[in-house]
Design an enzyme around this catalytic site. Structure first.
Site, PDB file in Angstrom:
ATOM      1  N   GLY A  29       0.792  -1.043  -0.125  1.00  0.00           N
ATOM      2  CA  GLY A  29       0.140   0.088  -0.253  1.00  0.00           C
ATOM      3  C   GLY A  29       0.802   1.205  -0.100  1.00  0.00           C
ATOM      4  N   ILE A  31       1.496   3.862   2.229  1.00  0.00           N
ATOM      5  CA  ILE A  31       2.670   4.049   3.284  1.00  0.00           C
ATOM      6  C   ILE A  31       3.528   2.935   3.584  1.00  0.00           C
ATOM      7  N   ASP A  50      -0.053  -8.925   1.947  1.00  0.00           N
ATOM      8  CA  ASP A  50      -0.938  -7.801   1.487  1.00  0.00           C
ATOM      9  C   ASP A  50      -2.054  -8.587   0.671  1.00  0.00           C
ATOM     10  N   ASN A  51      -3.308  -8.502   0.715  1.00  0.00           N
ATOM     11  CA  ASN A  51      -4.120  -9.046  -0.030  1.00  0.00           C
ATOM     12  C   ASN A  51      -4.361  -8.254  -1.282  1.00  0.00           C
ATOM     13  N   LEU A  52      -3.918  -7.259  -1.626  1.00  0.00           N
ATOM     14  CA  LEU A  52      -3.864  -6.479  -2.815  1.00  0.00           C
ATOM     15  C   LEU A  52      -5.350  -5.985  -2.919  1.00  0.00           C
ATOM     16  N   PHE A  99       0.198  -2.457   8.883  1.00  0.00           N
ATOM     17  CA  PHE A  99      -0.605  -1.443   7.932  1.00  0.00           C
ATOM     18  C   PHE A  99      -1.820  -1.794   7.562  1.00  0.00           C
ATOM     19  N   SER A 143      -4.413   6.270  13.732  1.00  0.00           N
ATOM     20  CA  SER A 143      -4.683   7.616  12.901  1.00  0.00           C
ATOM     21  C   SER A 143      -5.100   8.725  13.704  1.00  0.00           C
ATOM     22  N   TYR A 167     -14.541   4.030  10.859  1.00  0.00           N
ATOM     23  CA  TYR A 167     -13.049   3.799  10.553  1.00  0.00           C
ATOM     24  C   TYR A 167     -12.389   4.028  11.490  1.00  0.00           C
ATOM     25  N   LYS A 171      -9.974   1.797  14.455  1.00  0.00           N
ATOM     26  CA  LYS A 171      -8.554   2.156  15.047  1.00  0.00           C
ATOM     27  C   LYS A 171      -8.488   2.339  16.292  1.00  0.00           C
ATOM     28  N   ARG A 316     -17.655  19.263   3.910  1.00  0.00           N
ATOM     29  CA  ARG A 316     -18.012  18.172   4.077  1.00  0.00           C
ATOM     30  C   ARG A 316     -18.367  17.375   5.456  1.00  0.00           C
ATOM     31  N   GLY A 318     -18.657  15.778   8.915  1.00  0.00           N
ATOM     32  CA  GLY A 318     -17.710  14.983   9.564  1.00  0.00           C
ATOM     33  C   GLY A 318     -16.522  15.735   9.502  1.00  0.00           C
TER      34      GLY A 318
HETATM   35  P1  NAD Z   1      -3.384   1.581   1.580  1.00  0.00           P
HETATM   36  O1  NAD Z   1      -4.706   1.195   1.240  1.00  0.00           O
HETATM   37  O2  NAD Z   1      -2.527   2.195   0.434  1.00  0.00           O
HETATM   38  O3  NAD Z   1      -2.749   0.180   2.416  1.00  0.00           O
HETATM   39  C1  NAD Z   1      -3.224  -0.582   2.937  1.00  0.00           C
HETATM   40  C2  NAD Z   1      -2.984  -1.974   2.388  1.00  0.00           C
HETATM   41  O4  NAD Z   1      -3.510  -2.869   3.197  1.00  0.00           O
HETATM   42  C3  NAD Z   1      -3.442  -2.125   1.140  1.00  0.00           C
HETATM   43  O5  NAD Z   1      -2.501  -2.444   0.307  1.00  0.00           O
HETATM   44  C4  NAD Z   1      -4.464  -3.432   1.150  1.00  0.00           C
HETATM   45  O6  NAD Z   1      -4.609  -3.988  -0.122  1.00  0.00           O
HETATM   46  C5  NAD Z   1      -3.968  -4.087   2.448  1.00  0.00           C
HETATM   47  N1  NAD Z   1      -5.148  -4.633   2.976  1.00  0.00           N
HETATM   48  C6  NAD Z   1      -6.389  -4.090   3.487  1.00  0.00           C
HETATM   49  N2  NAD Z   1      -6.952  -5.238   4.055  1.00  0.00           N
HETATM   50  C7  NAD Z   1      -6.163  -6.130   4.119  1.00  0.00           C
HETATM   51  C8  NAD Z   1      -6.235  -7.545   4.619  1.00  0.00           C
HETATM   52  N3  NAD Z   1      -7.366  -7.986   5.364  1.00  0.00           N
HETATM   53  N4  NAD Z   1      -5.490  -8.490   4.381  1.00  0.00           N
HETATM   54  C9  NAD Z   1      -4.128  -8.165   3.642  1.00  0.00           C
HETATM   55  N5  NAD Z   1      -4.086  -6.995   3.299  1.00  0.00           N
HETATM   56  C10 NAD Z   1      -4.938  -5.946   3.521  1.00  0.00           C
HETATM   57  O7  NAD Z   1      -3.554   2.752   3.090  1.00  0.00           O
HETATM   58  P2  NAD Z   1      -2.212   3.589   3.322  1.00  0.00           P
HETATM   59  O8  NAD Z   1      -2.667   5.029   3.240  1.00  0.00           O
HETATM   60  O9  NAD Z   1      -0.978   3.023   2.881  1.00  0.00           O
HETATM   61  O10 NAD Z   1      -2.675   3.208   4.942  1.00  0.00           O
HETATM   62  C11 NAD Z   1      -1.682   2.160   5.642  1.00  0.00           C
HETATM   63  C12 NAD Z   1      -2.217   2.387   7.073  1.00  0.00           C
HETATM   64  O11 NAD Z   1      -2.163   3.383   7.766  1.00  0.00           O
HETATM   65  C13 NAD Z   1      -3.833   1.891   7.378  1.00  0.00           C
HETATM   66  O12 NAD Z   1      -4.010   1.064   8.265  1.00  0.00           O
HETATM   67  C14 NAD Z   1      -4.492   3.175   7.539  1.00  0.00           C
HETATM   68  O13 NAD Z   1      -5.603   3.156   8.230  1.00  0.00           O
HETATM   69  C15 NAD Z   1      -3.385   3.948   8.126  1.00  0.00           C
HETATM   70  N6  NAD Z   1      -3.755   5.307   8.170  1.00  0.00           N
HETATM   71  C16 NAD Z   1      -3.600   5.859   6.955  1.00  0.00           C
HETATM   72  C17 NAD Z   1      -3.504   7.207   6.631  1.00  0.00           C
HETATM   73  C18 NAD Z   1      -3.538   7.955   5.146  1.00  0.00           C
HETATM   74  O14 NAD Z   1      -3.995   8.929   5.244  1.00  0.00           O
HETATM   75  N7  NAD Z   1      -3.194   7.479   4.188  1.00  0.00           N
HETATM   76  C19 NAD Z   1      -3.764   8.131   7.852  1.00  0.00           C
HETATM   77  C20 NAD Z   1      -3.692   7.491   9.110  1.00  0.00           C
HETATM   78  C21 NAD Z   1      -3.674   6.077   9.060  1.00  0.00           C
HETATM   79  C1  UD1 Z   2      -9.227  12.249   6.132  1.00  0.00           C
HETATM   80  C2  UD1 Z   2     -10.085  11.463   7.008  1.00  0.00           C
HETATM   81  C3  UD1 Z   2      -9.391  11.018   8.112  1.00  0.00           C
HETATM   82  C4  UD1 Z   2      -8.151  10.376   7.834  1.00  0.00           C
HETATM   83  C5  UD1 Z   2      -7.195  11.268   6.855  1.00  0.00           C
HETATM   84  C6  UD1 Z   2      -6.034  10.710   6.490  1.00  0.00           C
HETATM   85  C7  UD1 Z   2     -12.555  12.126   6.724  1.00  0.00           C
HETATM   86  C8  UD1 Z   2     -13.525  13.022   7.242  1.00  0.00           C
HETATM   87  N1  UD1 Z   2     -11.446  11.949   7.496  1.00  0.00           N
HETATM   88  O1  UD1 Z   2      -9.016  13.452   7.057  1.00  0.00           O
HETATM   89  O2  UD1 Z   2     -10.059   9.890   8.941  1.00  0.00           O
HETATM   90  O3  UD1 Z   2      -7.104   9.797   8.905  1.00  0.00           O
HETATM   91  O4  UD1 Z   2      -7.904  11.650   5.863  1.00  0.00           O
HETATM   92  O5  UD1 Z   2      -5.397  11.048   5.373  1.00  0.00           O
HETATM   93  O6  UD1 Z   2     -12.549  11.782   5.594  1.00  0.00           O
HETATM   94  N2  UD1 Z   2     -10.784  18.834   1.252  1.00  0.00           N
HETATM   95  C9  UD1 Z   2     -11.230  19.441   0.236  1.00  0.00           C
HETATM   96  N3  UD1 Z   2     -11.613  19.134  -0.994  1.00  0.00           N
HETATM   97  C10 UD1 Z   2     -11.325  17.625  -1.415  1.00  0.00           C
HETATM   98  C11 UD1 Z   2     -10.778  16.857  -0.289  1.00  0.00           C
HETATM   99  C12 UD1 Z   2     -10.523  17.494   0.826  1.00  0.00           C
HETATM  100  O7  UD1 Z   2     -11.590  20.794   0.400  1.00  0.00           O
HETATM  101  O8  UD1 Z   2     -11.697  17.199  -2.215  1.00  0.00           O
HETATM  102  C13 UD1 Z   2     -10.343  19.454   2.362  1.00  0.00           C
HETATM  103  C14 UD1 Z   2     -10.926  18.832   3.772  1.00  0.00           C
HETATM  104  O9  UD1 Z   2     -12.274  19.386   3.963  1.00  0.00           O
HETATM  105  C15 UD1 Z   2      -9.830  19.017   5.014  1.00  0.00           C
HETATM  106  C16 UD1 Z   2      -8.592  18.927   4.001  1.00  0.00           C
HETATM  107  O10 UD1 Z   2      -8.943  19.170   2.542  1.00  0.00           O
HETATM  108  O11 UD1 Z   2     -10.138  20.533   5.147  1.00  0.00           O
HETATM  109  C17 UD1 Z   2      -7.953  17.840   4.261  1.00  0.00           C
HETATM  110  O12 UD1 Z   2      -8.649  16.655   3.728  1.00  0.00           O
HETATM  111  P1  UD1 Z   2      -8.423  15.172   3.488  1.00  0.00           P
HETATM  112  O13 UD1 Z   2      -7.195  15.071   2.800  1.00  0.00           O
HETATM  113  O14 UD1 Z   2      -9.702  14.266   3.323  1.00  0.00           O
HETATM  114  O15 UD1 Z   2      -7.817  14.771   5.153  1.00  0.00           O
HETATM  115  P2  UD1 Z   2      -8.652  14.952   6.505  1.00  0.00           P
HETATM  116  O16 UD1 Z   2     -10.179  15.586   6.385  1.00  0.00           O
HETATM  117  O17 UD1 Z   2      -7.960  15.414   7.561  1.00  0.00           O
END
Ligand code: NAD
Ligand code: UD1
Length: 361
Positions: A29, A31, A50-52, A99, A143, A167, A171, A316, A318
């Site tokens: 994925g 991160i 990863d299950n892709l 992750f 998160s 979601y 977490k 939006r 929430g």
């Molecule tokens: P991502 O979707 O790119 O990566 C997650 C990976 O997990 C994917 O490759 C998916 O195929 C794999 N996956 C999901 N369910 C699975 C399962 N049951 N078995 C095996 N593989 C599985 O997401 P990311 O942005 O890289 O996020 C990684 C982690 O960080 C997640 O847990 C996410 O909740 C957390 N996180 C992400 C963000 C963000 O904004 N990207 C913010 C806060 C927390």
């Molecule tokens: C979102 C998730 C949060 C997650 C985080 C990580 C929601 C409500 N929350 O947060 O759970 O941990 O991503 O990446 O989805 N925005 C726009 N236009 C867009 C997209 C976003 O104006 O098309 C604004 C949003 O209102 C916000 C900012 O950009 O003010 C960031 O948005 P986003 O990237 O979705 O992140 P979060 O809202 O912080």
């Protein structure tokens, strides 16, 4: 020899001696893949499961190009305990970075059962196999969304969690499960990392964020507008109590975040050497500074040289006004601090998107 082959040669020579095999769930994925590169650079041997469901196997070739080796990869759903156990039998895993999970807030509201089943069910399955195999070191991806609408900014780890959607709740529940596992068996070593808003891409432009369908998050939406995949971006509200009325977030470069995991792993190794009880650590990973949506759009436009048309729409549901991290704990406990600034985040995100307009193919 190109820059990345050279980099990978020097990486190979930095091999560490023990505790080097790390299982990375969700490692293909966004991160996860960047963290794999950081782990290899630090001398670790990651193994990916990863299950892709939200990533593509082709990322492995990009990892190999940057890091000089392709980590072992298993296409396994972490809820499949038997298959997961097979990976523990095959590799001498010392620690796990977890992750794997689903992460779209809107989707979690529509399909909560899927989210609880995948995120909590998957985590329980993983923790159970780890316990059976005696692998008790874990770094977990949590998160900042668990904080909900914080009353005090910057957000400290001691802030009372108040998740507002399934979601974020999934977490928080996993965090609580980890705490309970620790109470039952204090041999476990745990670092819970609460990420703020990861953006950007590897500086090579070979790896980056590749959301499926319409992006939910701001940065991938901006990059897709810049590359011509979308006409304009909707700015969700300009009536928040912020400098320009748009939402403020703590955007963190994905490679800084990746390096935060390497720092956490080093910490876990140290904790393992200490035989006394070592409580689960909870650490924010952010930069400690926030930017508005308009600042993000403007900086990206300047750096990419592309026009980013936008229109103001309603808020939006929430969303919160302002969210950024108190980063003191990360500095004190992990000795880690984000190094890259907003220009780096925009430049690297743009390099990735412009070189890969359709993402991984
Ligand atoms: P991502 O979707 O790119 O990566 C997650 C990976 O997990 C994917 O490759 C998916 O195929 C794999 N996956 C999901 N369910 C699975 C399962 N049951 N078995 C095996 N593989 C599985 O997401 P990311 O942005 O890289 O996020 C990684 C982690 O960080 C997640 O847990 C996410 O909740 C957390 N996180 C992400 C963000 C963000 O904004 N990207 C913010 C806060 C927390
Ligand atoms: C979102 C998730 C949060 C997650 C985080 C990580 C929601 C409500 N929350 O947060 O759970 O941990 O991503 O990446 O989805 N925005 C726009 N236009 C867009 C997209 C976003 O104006 O098309 C604004 C949003 O209102 C916000 C900012 O950009 O003010 C960031 O948005 P986003 O990237 O979705 O992140 P979060 O809202 O912080």
């Amino acid at each position: 020899m190109d820059k990345y082959s050279k980099m990978s040669k020097s990486i190979k020579s930095k091999k560490i001696s023990s505790n080097s095999t790390i299982l990375v769930t969700g490692g293909t994925g966004y991160i996860g893949s960047h963290t794999i590169v950081s782990l290899i650079a630090a001398g670790y041997d990651p193994v990916i499961v990863d299950n892709l469901s939200n990533s593509k196997v082709s990322v492995l070739k990009r990892i190999a190009k940057i890091a000089g080796k392709k980590p072992p990869f298993y296409k396994i759903d972490i809820r499949n305990q038997k298959a997961l156990d097979g990976v523990f039998q095959k590799h001498r895993i010392s620690s796990v970075i977890h992750f794997a999970g689903l992460k779209a807030v809107g989707e979690s509201v529509a399909c909560p059962i899927n989210y609880y089943e995948n995120n909590i069910g998957g985590s329980l399955s993983l923790f159970s196999v780890m316990a059976d195999r005696g692998v008790k070191n874990i770094i977990f991806s949590s998160s900042a969304s668990i904080y909900g609408e914080p009353s005090v900014i910057p957000i400290k780890e001691g802030t009372m969690p108040a998740p507002t959607n399934p979601y974020a709740r999934s977490k928080l529940i996993i965090e609580q499960i980890l705490q309970d596992i620790y109470i039952g068996d204090p041999v476990w070593r745990m670092v819970i990392l609460r990420y703020f808003n990861p953006v950007g891409a590897h500086e090579s432009g070979l790896m980056g964020e590749d959301p499926q369908g319409i992006p939910n998050n701001l940065m991938p939406y901006i990059t897709q507008v810049a590359v011509g995949r979308r006409k304009r971006i909707n700015v969700f509200g300009d009536d928040y109590p912020t400098s320009d009325g748009t939402g403020v977030r703590d955007y963190i470069h994905v490679m800084d975040l990746a390096e935060g995991h390497t720092a956490a792993l080093k910490k876990i190794v140290k904790m393992t050497l200490i035989k006394s009880k070592q409580k689960p650590l909870i650490v924010n990973l952010g930069t400690g500074r926030g930017y508005t949506v308009k600042e993000m759009i403007q900086t990206f436009a300047e750096i990419s040289g592309k026009k980013i048309p936008y229109r103001i729409t309603k808020r939006r549901p929430g969303d919160i006004a302002t969210c950024y991290a108190d980063t003191a704990m990360a500095q004190k406990i992990l000795g880690w601090k984000a190094q890259r600034n907003l220009s780096d985040m925009c430049a690297d995100a743009w390099r990735w998107q412009s070189q890969n307009p359709k993402g991984y193919v």
